[in-house]
Design an enzyme around this catalytic site. Structure first.
Site, PDB file in Angstrom:
ATOM      1  N   ARG A 234      18.265 -41.646   0.460  1.00 26.46           N
ATOM      2  CA  ARG A 234      18.416 -42.846   1.273  1.00 26.46           C
ATOM      3  C   ARG A 234      18.975 -42.537   2.661  1.00 26.46           C
ATOM      4  NH1 ARG A 234      21.890 -47.365  -1.174  1.00 26.46           N
ATOM      5  NH2 ARG A 234      21.013 -48.525   0.590  1.00 26.46           N
TER       6      ARG A 234
ATOM      7  N   HIS B  71      18.238 -44.382   6.518  1.00 24.47           N
ATOM      8  CA  HIS B  71      19.292 -45.046   7.271  1.00 24.47           C
ATOM      9  C   HIS B  71      19.661 -44.278   8.536  1.00 24.47           C
ATOM     10  CE1 HIS B  71      20.673 -48.209   4.284  1.00 24.47           C
ATOM     11  NE2 HIS B  71      19.721 -47.553   3.642  1.00 24.47           N
ATOM     12  N   ASP B  72      19.384 -42.990   8.565  1.00 23.47           N
ATOM     13  CA  ASP B  72      19.636 -42.211   9.769  1.00 23.47           C
ATOM     14  C   ASP B  72      18.487 -42.360  10.766  1.00 23.47           C
ATOM     15  OD1 ASP B  72      21.042 -40.351  11.442  1.00 23.47           O
ATOM     16  OD2 ASP B  72      19.647 -38.807  10.801  1.00 23.47           O
TER      17      ASP B  72
ATOM     18  N   VAL C 198      17.840 -45.587  12.939  1.00 28.89           N
ATOM     19  CA  VAL C 198      18.839 -45.941  13.954  1.00 28.89           C
ATOM     20  C   VAL C 198      18.924 -44.819  14.988  1.00 28.89           C
ATOM     21  CG1 VAL C 198      21.230 -46.633  14.371  1.00 28.89           C
ATOM     22  CG2 VAL C 198      20.114 -47.226  12.201  1.00 28.89           C
TER      23      VAL C 198
ATOM     24  N   ASP D 270      19.001 -38.019  13.843  1.00 28.34           N
ATOM     25  CA  ASP D 270      19.958 -37.214  14.606  1.00 28.34           C
ATOM     26  C   ASP D 270      21.322 -37.098  13.948  1.00 28.34           C
ATOM     27  OD1 ASP D 270      20.914 -39.768  14.893  1.00 28.34           O
ATOM     28  OD2 ASP D 270      20.810 -39.816  17.075  1.00 28.34           O
TER      29      ASP D 270
ATOM     30  N   ASN E 205      25.212 -50.301   5.365  1.00 27.83           N
ATOM     31  CA  ASN E 205      25.722 -49.021   4.875  1.00 27.83           C
ATOM     32  C   ASN E 205      27.054 -49.110   4.135  1.00 27.83           C
ATOM     33  OD1 ASN E 205      23.489 -47.916   6.126  1.00 27.83           O
ATOM     34  ND2 ASN E 205      24.619 -47.288   7.959  1.00 27.83           N
TER      35      ASN E 205
ATOM     36  N   PRO F 121      16.982 -53.159   7.825  1.00 22.86           N
ATOM     37  CA  PRO F 121      16.504 -54.352   7.125  1.00 22.86           C
ATOM     38  C   PRO F 121      17.473 -54.851   6.064  1.00 22.86           C
ATOM     39  CG  PRO F 121      15.391 -52.405   6.300  1.00 22.86           C
ATOM     40  CD  PRO F 121      16.209 -51.957   7.479  1.00 22.86           C
TER      41      PRO F 121
ATOM     42  N   HIS G 242      12.391 -46.450  -3.726  1.00 24.06           N
ATOM     43  CA  HIS G 242      13.170 -47.163  -4.736  1.00 24.06           C
ATOM     44  C   HIS G 242      12.727 -46.818  -6.149  1.00 24.06           C
ATOM     45  CE1 HIS G 242      14.521 -50.504  -1.714  1.00 24.06           C
ATOM     46  NE2 HIS G 242      15.134 -49.351  -1.532  1.00 24.06           N
ATOM     47  N   SER G 243      11.874 -45.803  -6.261  1.00 21.42           N
ATOM     48  CA  SER G 243      11.511 -45.295  -7.576  1.00 21.42           C
ATOM     49  C   SER G 243      12.704 -44.662  -8.281  1.00 21.42           C
ATOM     50  CB  SER G 243      10.393 -44.256  -7.443  1.00 21.42           C
ATOM     51  OG  SER G 243      10.169 -43.595  -8.656  1.00 21.42           O
TER      52      SER G 243
ATOM     53  N   THR H  47      12.427 -46.481 -14.493  1.00 20.31           N
ATOM     54  CA  THR H  47      12.650 -45.034 -14.654  1.00 20.31           C
ATOM     55  C   THR H  47      13.494 -44.544 -13.472  1.00 20.31           C
ATOM     56  OG1 THR H  47      10.544 -44.554 -13.526  1.00 20.31           O
ATOM     57  CG2 THR H  47      10.507 -44.669 -15.931  1.00 20.31           C
TER      58      THR H  47
END
Length: 331
Positions: A57, A61-62, A65, A69, A89, A158, A188-189, A242
Site C-alpha cells: 500500500r 500512497h507515496d 502524492v 519520492d 494515512n 481517495p 485489495h486482493s 483470500t
C-alpha cells in the site's frame, strides 16, 4: 584539495529534475540491492503475513502524492507536517519499520546509494510476488524528496466512499486508464480494512439510515457482526475471501456483491468499469498482466522536484546550517 564543507556536499549530493529510471540501475553500484530487499521482506512476512499488504500500500500512497519520492516516509517535524498524519494515512498505514529495516540492511552494504523511494517500489513488487501474485522487473533510480506535505496528501488521496466515476477522474490525472484503475484496485486482493471505512456504507449509505443495497444480504449480516454500530472502528476486516493470497478472488467477490469498501463494490455497479471487473474475475492471467502494467505506470510518476538519497528514510539528510525539516534546496 577539497575543503571539509565541499566534501560534505559531495557526499550528500542534491539533484534537480526528473530521474532517469531504468532496469538494473544498481547493477554496478549495489548489485545485491534487490536480493537484500526481498530477504528483509521475507523475514517481515514470517513475523506477520499482513506485512505484505501493508508494504504494498505504501507505493500507492507515496506515488499519488507528488510522485514516487518517499515523501510518505518523512516524519513530521516542528517545521513540516508530514503525510503520515493525513486523513488517508493516520491510523491506517503501517509497517513503516519494514522499510527502515530494509534501508539499514542496504546501508550496511552500499552506503548512501539506494533511495528510499526505490525501496518502496522494490518492496511493493516483492510483497505481491511473495503472496502468489506476479513478479516483474522494476525500473529504479528515483530520488528521495526533501520535504512532505500533509495538505498535499489530503488533497489527492481517495476516500473509501469514492465511487467509480471519482476514481476514474482521479486516476486519469496520472495518465492511468480505466483498465489501469480497475486492475490496481486489485491490490485489495490482500490485506484488511478498518471498520471505520465501511461504517457509513453499512449504516447510512445515502444519509437515510439504510445500508448500501449493493451489499449481498448474507455478507451484510456478516459485516454487522464484524463491525457493529458501536464497535472500535480501528478493528479490521478481510478485504476479500483470500486475504493472504494475491489472486483474482477480489474481483469474484465484487461480482458476488461482497466487496468491503464502497470504492471497491462501485467498480462492479458502474457500467464503465463493470466489464473489467468481470473480465478479471474470470481470467486471473489477464488481471496479473494488467496489474503489472499499472504498477509500472504508477511507479513512473515523478514530481521533478530536487531530491537526494536519504541515509535514513524518516528524515532528510542533515547539512550545515539546516535543521531537520528545513531542506537544502538547489536552484
Amino acid at each position: 584539495m577539497y575543503t571539509p564543507l565541499l566534501l560534505f556536499f559531495l557526499v550528500l549530493p542534491m539533484i534537480t529534475g526528473e530521474a532517469e529510471l531504468r532496469h538494473g540501475f544498481y547493477s554496478k553500484s549495489c548489485p545485491k540491492a534487490e536480493s537484500t530487499v526481498r530477504e528483509v521482506m521475507k523475514r517481515a512476512m514470517m513475523r506477520e503475513i499482513r506485512s505484505a499488504a501493508s508494504v504494498m500500500r505504501l507505493q500507492f500512497h507515496d506515488c499519488f502524492v507528488d510522485g514516487c519520492d518517499a515523501s510518505l516516509l518523512l516524519d513530521t517535524t516542528p517545521t513540516m507536517r508530514g503525510e503520515k498524519r493525513s486523513l488517508s494515512n493516520i491510523n491506517s498505514l503501517r509497517r513503516y519499520h519494514v522499510i527502515d529495516e530494509i534501508k539499514k540492511a542496504l546501508e550496511d552494504i552500499c552506503p548512501m546509494t539506494v533511495s528510499c523511494a526505490d525501496i518502496i517500489i522494490m518492496a511493493s513488487r516483492d510483497a505481491v510476488a511473495m503472496t502468489g501474485g506476479p513478479n516483474w522487473e522494476v525500473k529504479l533510480g528515483r530520488l528521495d524528496s526533501l520535504t512532505a506535505s500533509e495538505a498535499d496528501s489530503d488533497a489527492i488521496m481517495p476516500s473509501p466512499r469514492f465511487n467509480a466515476t471519482a476514481l476514474i477522474d482521479l486516476f486519469a490525472k496520472f495518465n492511468l486508464t480505466v483498465k489501469d484503475m480497475v486492475a490496481l484496485s486489485g491490490s485489495h486482493s490482500i490485506g484488511k480494512g478498518r471498520c471505520f471505512s465501511v461504517m457509513h456504507r453499512l449504516y447510512n449509505q445515502s444519509d437515510d439510515g439504510k445500508p448500501d443495497p449493493a451489499i449481498e444480504p448474507t455478507f451484510r449480516q456478516e459485516l454487522y457482526k464484524l463491525c457493529p454500530l458501536h464497535v472500535d472502528q480501528n478493528l479490521t476486516v478481510n478485504l476479500d475471501a483470500t486475504p493472504i493470497v494475491f489472486d483474482n478472488q477480489y474481483f469474484k467477490d465484487l461480482v458476488a456483491g461482497r466487496g468491503f469498501l464502497n470504492s471497491d463494490q462501485t467498480l462492479h455497479t458502474n457500467t464503465k468499469t463493470r466489464g473489467w471487473v468481470v473480465k478479471f474475475s474470470e481470467d486471473q492471467a489477464s488481471f496479473f498482466k494488467a496489474f503489472v502494467k499499472g504498477m509500472i505506470k504508477l511507479g513512473d510518476i515523478q514530481s521533478g522536484r530536487p531530491g537526494e538519497v536519504r541515509k535514513k528514510c524518516r528524515v532528510v539528510n542533515k547539512r550545515p546550517g539546516w535543521s531537520i525539516g528545513m531542506p537544502f534546496l538547489a536552484y
